[in-house]
Motif scaffolding. Sequence first.
Motif, mmCIF file in Angstrom:
data_model
loop_
_atom_site.group_PDB
_atom_site.id
_atom_site.type_symbol
_atom_site.label_atom_id
_atom_site.label_comp_id
_atom_site.label_asym_id
_atom_site.label_seq_id
_atom_site.Cartn_x
_atom_site.Cartn_y
_atom_site.Cartn_z
ATOM 1 N N THR A 1 0.889 -1.333 -0.050
ATOM 2 C CA THR A 1 -0.117 0.090 -0.438
ATOM 3 C C THR A 1 0.953 1.356 -0.229
ATOM 4 O O THR A 1 0.677 2.138 -0.929
ATOM 5 C CB THR A 1 -0.645 -0.084 1.279
ATOM 6 O OG1 THR A 1 -1.492 -0.429 0.746
ATOM 7 C CG2 THR A 1 -1.541 0.843 0.828
ATOM 8 N N VAL A 2 1.737 1.355 0.931
ATOM 9 C CA VAL A 2 2.914 2.254 1.104
ATOM 10 C C VAL A 2 3.545 2.466 -0.407
ATOM 11 O O VAL A 2 3.646 3.849 -0.781
ATOM 12 C CB VAL A 2 3.663 2.577 1.803
ATOM 13 C CG1 VAL A 2 4.882 3.581 2.019
ATOM 14 C CG2 VAL A 2 2.747 2.237 3.276
ATOM 15 N N GLU A 3 3.885 1.095 -0.768
ATOM 16 C CA GLU A 3 4.466 1.379 -1.840
ATOM 17 C C GLU A 3 4.379 2.319 -3.123
ATOM 18 O O GLU A 3 3.963 3.257 -4.394
ATOM 19 C CB GLU A 3 5.298 0.069 -2.522
ATOM 20 C CG GLU A 3 5.908 0.078 -4.201
ATOM 21 C CD GLU A 3 6.869 -1.076 -4.565
ATOM 22 O OE1 GLU A 3 6.676 -1.953 -5.158
ATOM 23 O OE2 GLU A 3 6.492 -2.069 -3.686
ATOM 24 N N ALA A 4 2.504 1.541 -3.668
ATOM 25 C CA ALA A 4 1.576 2.006 -4.570
ATOM 26 C C ALA A 4 1.169 3.650 -4.015
ATOM 27 O O ALA A 4 0.967 4.474 -4.950
ATOM 28 C CB ALA A 4 -0.289 1.015 -4.956
ATOM 29 N N ILE A 5 0.916 3.868 -3.274
ATOM 30 C CA ILE A 5 1.222 5.055 -3.023
ATOM 31 C C ILE A 5 1.600 6.335 -3.004
ATOM 32 O O ILE A 5 2.036 7.719 -3.620
ATOM 33 C CB ILE A 5 0.372 5.668 -1.779
ATOM 34 C CG1 ILE A 5 -0.957 5.302 -0.804
ATOM 35 C CG2 ILE A 5 0.157 7.589 -1.153
ATOM 36 C CD1 ILE A 5 -1.106 5.105 0.218
ATOM 37 N N THR A 6 3.183 6.128 -2.152
ATOM 38 C CA THR A 6 4.144 6.792 -2.617
ATOM 39 C C THR A 6 4.802 6.374 -4.238
ATOM 40 O O THR A 6 5.068 7.501 -4.818
ATOM 41 C CB THR A 6 5.660 6.489 -2.459
ATOM 42 O OG1 THR A 6 5.895 5.197 -2.212
ATOM 43 C CG2 THR A 6 4.906 6.486 -0.254
ATOM 44 N N GLY A 7 4.963 5.560 -4.877
ATOM 45 C CA GLY A 7 5.194 4.894 -6.241
ATOM 46 C C GLY A 7 4.199 6.163 -7.269
ATOM 47 O O GLY A 7 4.637 7.129 -8.077
ATOM 48 N N GLY A 8 2.856 6.163 -6.942
ATOM 49 C CA GLY A 8 1.932 6.814 -7.390
ATOM 50 C C GLY A 8 1.882 8.529 -7.352
ATOM 51 O O GLY A 8 2.064 8.956 -9.008
ATOM 52 N N PHE A 9 2.695 8.238 -6.344
ATOM 53 C CA PHE A 9 2.858 10.075 -6.273
ATOM 54 C C PHE A 9 4.469 10.820 -6.871
ATOM 55 O O PHE A 9 4.111 11.943 -8.081
ATOM 56 C CB PHE A 9 2.880 10.320 -4.814
ATOM 57 C CG PHE A 9 2.960 11.913 -4.316
ATOM 58 C CD1 PHE A 9 1.973 12.627 -4.142
ATOM 59 C CD2 PHE A 9 4.498 12.763 -4.628
ATOM 60 C CE1 PHE A 9 2.495 13.909 -3.475
ATOM 61 C CE2 PHE A 9 4.828 13.267 -4.241
ATOM 62 C CZ PHE A 9 3.152 14.513 -3.814
#
Length: 485
Positions: A50-58
């Motif tokens: 989840t953290v990877e998806a949020i930061t990666g998308g950002f």
Amino acid sequence: MSDTAILINTGVAVLAVVLLIVRFKLNPVVALVLGSAYLGLSTGLGVDGTVEAITGGFGDIMAEVGLLIAFGVLTGAILQEIGAIERLVATLLRVFGPKRMPYAMSVTIATALQSIYLDVLLVISAPLARNLAPRLGRLGTARMATALAIGLECGIVLMVPGVGTLALAGLLGVPLGRMLLFGLLLVVPTVIIAVAIMSFLFRKGWWDPAKDEGRIDAAGPAGDDATPGNPGPRGDAEPSPSAPDGASEQGRVAATATGTVVDPRPVRDPHHVKLIVLFAPLLGALLLIAAGAVLDITGFQNPVVDFLSQPVVALLAGMVGTSLVGRYTAGRRRVERAIATGFRESGQILILTAVGGSLAATIDKAGLGDILGHYFTAQTAAPLLMVWVIAAVLHIAVGSVTISAITAAGILAPIAPVIGLDPVLIALAAGAGSLFAVHVTSNTFWLLQSLMGQTTRGTLKSCSVGVSVASVVAILLILPLSLVV
């Protein structure tokens, strides 16, 4: 996890974002991050995923459009500071005359002026439009207010370099040149047709000046949403003192919250330049981007052209060119002041856009694209209609053009590669849907009411209905494109 559970949790996440913004008045950026976090955890991505998806998308969306948005906002701030907008309106009036002014102004605002921050552009142009309204007859206020509303809102999400358009292009991976060409192809007929429809309705008796027009207030009630589409409670803003630059042969023009004051005495600036020179760097940048898209389609390759037509290079050149012209015409200090203003305004736009990318990346990781891909094909209109409906519903609830467009596009972006639907169509459909029902939650609504001298009833007609008509016209023009693109 089952497909049904993923669909339900996605719906809950989107609904939660809406409720946090509307009911609990939470900042949209925080609400979108919380929605992304819930979706990731509830669909089995785990904490790390989840953290990877949020930061990666950002990070991905910032890398894609961060500099583009910054350069666009800075260019617009400089043009506003040196009085280019007032001069452009005066030129349009001289060329097209009062009767065609609603069409000329709305198309110009929706295309050439989209680098200007929305509320700044509105505060500058509304008093000028108010001053022109009596020359159009008893329906002048209705027609000019509608033209302003349609041009302002359509340009944000349908035309490069509108901030919403840049965000949608980056979110969906649409080359900016392609977005520019398709956006221009769509926004011009959309604006013209919508203004014509509203003018017809007004002539048929739908506008009552006695009930729909009122006094002009310095500021209307401000919406709570501070976003690129609705920049927040800044109804008391005034344009910077740029009148001397825009006043040459036309006289000195000062745009204020209570109208336009015209001093008939000509003012000659020793560094006065032609209007086309003021806009030449920005127009040149857009032409370079468009040329790159055309050459890419034709298969022509040239290293120099390829480099100059890169959107980040073209907009940088446009910003630098505008800055140099501004320093020559208005002085170094005013240009530096404009750039400082542009940096302040671009911050919230960049963060919101990037967080929209976080939500889209989380939805993608959750597997929604594969699920929806089983239900739609690229040959059907259903995906585009769904994008439009989702964006429209979100806009009615949240009141932000940009948030609703980005969220709707993010939900269905994952299905584009699955079903073969061109991402540019999804971007345009999301933009079109986000225009539906601009109403009392929008700061634009209240600014138009106060600056154009309308009652709330009149603003519901000119702004809410007018922009909604444009929204419907746009999707009706987009659907046939899905059969050939």
